[in-house]
Scaffold this motif. Structure first.
Motif, PDB file in Angstrom:
ATOM      1  N   HIS A  17      43.084  62.267   3.800  1.00 33.56           N
ATOM      2  CA  HIS A  17      43.774  61.059   4.244  1.00 33.56           C
ATOM      3  C   HIS A  17      42.777  59.900   4.365  1.00 33.56           C
ATOM      4  O   HIS A  17      41.712  60.054   4.948  1.00 33.56           O
ATOM      5  N   TYR A  18      43.149  58.773   3.793  1.00 33.46           N
ATOM      6  CA  TYR A  18      42.323  57.569   3.876  1.00 33.46           C
ATOM      7  C   TYR A  18      42.977  56.568   4.828  1.00 33.46           C
ATOM      8  O   TYR A  18      42.364  56.104   5.760  1.00 33.46           O
ATOM      9  N   PHE A  19      44.257  56.231   4.585  1.00 38.11           N
ATOM     10  CA  PHE A  19      45.004  55.399   5.518  1.00 38.11           C
ATOM     11  C   PHE A  19      46.494  55.488   5.219  1.00 38.11           C
ATOM     12  O   PHE A  19      46.910  55.965   4.168  1.00 38.11           O
ATOM     13  N   ALA A  20      47.289  55.016   6.168  1.00 39.73           N
ATOM     14  CA  ALA A  20      48.739  54.925   6.007  1.00 39.73           C
ATOM     15  C   ALA A  20      49.206  53.593   6.579  1.00 39.73           C
ATOM     16  O   ALA A  20      48.587  53.053   7.499  1.00 39.73           O
ATOM     17  N   THR A  21      50.300  53.078   6.029  1.00 35.28           N
ATOM     18  CA  THR A  21      50.858  51.832   6.547  1.00 35.28           C
ATOM     19  C   THR A  21      51.530  52.090   7.892  1.00 35.28           C
ATOM     20  O   THR A  21      51.928  53.209   8.204  1.00 35.28           O
ATOM     21  N   ALA A  22      51.674  51.044   8.660  1.00 37.04           N
ATOM     22  CA  ALA A  22      52.318  51.132   9.969  1.00 37.04           C
ATOM     23  C   ALA A  22      53.834  51.168   9.819  1.00 37.04           C
ATOM     24  O   ALA A  22      54.399  50.677   8.832  1.00 37.04           O
ATOM     25  N   GLU A  23      54.486  51.707  10.809  1.00 37.32           N
ATOM     26  CA  GLU A  23      55.941  51.846  10.812  1.00 37.32           C
ATOM     27  C   GLU A  23      56.655  50.512  10.578  1.00 37.32           C
ATOM     28  O   GLU A  23      57.661  50.446   9.897  1.00 37.32           O
ATOM     29  N   ARG A  24      56.147  49.452  11.104  1.00 36.51           N
ATOM     30  CA  ARG A  24      56.792  48.146  11.009  1.00 36.51           C
ATOM     31  C   ARG A  24      56.497  47.399   9.703  1.00 36.51           C
ATOM     32  O   ARG A  24      57.037  46.322   9.465  1.00 36.51           O
ATOM     33  N   SER A  25      55.664  47.967   8.840  1.00 37.19           N
ATOM     34  CA  SER A  25      55.186  47.236   7.665  1.00 37.19           C
ATOM     35  C   SER A  25      56.195  47.118   6.527  1.00 37.19           C
ATOM     36  O   SER A  25      56.260  46.089   5.877  1.00 37.19           O
ATOM     37  N   ILE A  26      56.955  48.168   6.265  1.00 34.28           N
ATOM     38  CA  ILE A  26      57.795  48.191   5.061  1.00 34.28           C
ATOM     39  C   ILE A  26      59.196  48.666   5.439  1.00 34.28           C
ATOM     40  O   ILE A  26      59.371  49.772   5.932  1.00 34.28           O
ATOM     41  N   ASP A  27      60.197  47.831   5.156  1.00 37.32           N
ATOM     42  CA  ASP A  27      61.552  48.165   5.578  1.00 37.32           C
ATOM     43  C   ASP A  27      62.542  48.367   4.434  1.00 37.32           C
ATOM     44  O   ASP A  27      63.737  48.537   4.666  1.00 37.32           O
ATOM     45  N   ASN A  28      62.062  48.345   3.176  1.00 39.13           N
ATOM     46  CA  ASN A  28      62.980  48.645   2.080  1.00 39.13           C
ATOM     47  C   ASN A  28      62.240  49.308   0.923  1.00 39.13           C
ATOM     48  O   ASN A  28      61.028  49.180   0.770  1.00 39.13           O
ATOM     49  N   GLU A  29      62.988  50.045   0.116  1.00 45.61           N
ATOM     50  CA  GLU A  29      62.408  50.855  -0.954  1.00 45.61           C
ATOM     51  C   GLU A  29      61.731  50.011  -2.019  1.00 45.61           C
ATOM     52  O   GLU A  29      60.652  50.362  -2.505  1.00 45.61           O
ATOM     53  N   GLU A  30      62.332  48.905  -2.385  1.00 50.35           N
ATOM     54  CA  GLU A  30      61.760  48.043  -3.419  1.00 50.35           C
ATOM     55  C   GLU A  30      60.365  47.554  -3.015  1.00 50.35           C
ATOM     56  O   GLU A  30      59.422  47.588  -3.811  1.00 50.35           O
ATOM     57  N   LYS A  31      60.242  47.119  -1.782  1.00 49.00           N
ATOM     58  CA  LYS A  31      58.950  46.647  -1.268  1.00 49.00           C
ATOM     59  C   LYS A  31      57.936  47.792  -1.229  1.00 49.00           C
ATOM     60  O   LYS A  31      56.771  47.615  -1.585  1.00 49.00           O
ATOM     61  N   ALA A  32      58.386  48.979  -0.805  1.00 46.36           N
ATOM     62  CA  ALA A  32      57.494  50.144  -0.738  1.00 46.36           C
ATOM     63  C   ALA A  32      56.937  50.487  -2.120  1.00 46.36           C
ATOM     64  O   ALA A  32      55.735  50.727  -2.266  1.00 46.36           O
ATOM     65  N   ILE A  33      57.800  50.505  -3.105  1.00 46.81           N
ATOM     66  CA  ILE A  33      57.359  50.836  -4.468  1.00 46.81           C
ATOM     67  C   ILE A  33      56.399  49.776  -4.992  1.00 46.81           C
ATOM     68  O   ILE A  33      55.372  50.096  -5.594  1.00 46.81           O
ATOM     69  N   HIS A  34      56.721  48.519  -4.751  1.00 48.66           N
ATOM     70  CA  HIS A  34      55.859  47.422  -5.215  1.00 48.66           C
ATOM     71  C   HIS A  34      54.460  47.532  -4.597  1.00 48.66           C
ATOM     72  O   HIS A  34      53.443  47.457  -5.305  1.00 48.66           O
ATOM     73  N   ILE A  35      54.399  47.719  -3.289  1.00 50.96           N
ATOM     74  CA  ILE A  35      53.107  47.819  -2.602  1.00 50.96           C
ATOM     75  C   ILE A  35      52.343  49.059  -3.045  1.00 50.96           C
ATOM     76  O   ILE A  35      51.135  49.011  -3.294  1.00 50.96           O
ATOM     77  N   ALA A  36      53.040  50.187  -3.172  1.00 48.12           N
ATOM     78  CA  ALA A  36      52.384  51.424  -3.611  1.00 48.12           C
ATOM     79  C   ALA A  36      51.787  51.260  -5.011  1.00 48.12           C
ATOM     80  O   ALA A  36      50.671  51.713  -5.270  1.00 48.12           O
TER      81      ALA A  36
END
Length: 69
Positions: A17-36
């Motif tokens: 494990h290097y890092f993970a985003t915070a719970e409040r950071s990403i609230d929709n699938e499209e944004k999650a895929i884009h950031i990933a």
């Protein structure tokens, strides 16, 4: 509901494990895929394609309002 992106780096043949985003950071699938995808490109360029593992997890939360009085 929220999305969590986890980044792991390979060290001596094993992913850690290097890092993970915070719970409040990403609230929709499209944004999650884009950031990933952006993170994957950035870390692939830095550490090499086979040395980075990025995953997305969708979390569902259930809450209930509690009245104090």
């Amino acid at each position: 509901m929220y999305y969590e992106i986890n980044v792991a780096l390979k060290i001596n043949g094993k992913f850690y494990h290097y890092f993970a985003t915070a719970e409040r950071s990403i609230d929709n699938e499209e944004k999650a895929i884009h950031i990933a995808n952006e993170l994957q490109e950035m870390y692939d360029n830095r550490f090499g394609i086979d040395n980075v593992k990025i995953t997305i997890t969708k979390w569902n939360k259930v809450g209930q309002e509690i009245k104090a009085h």
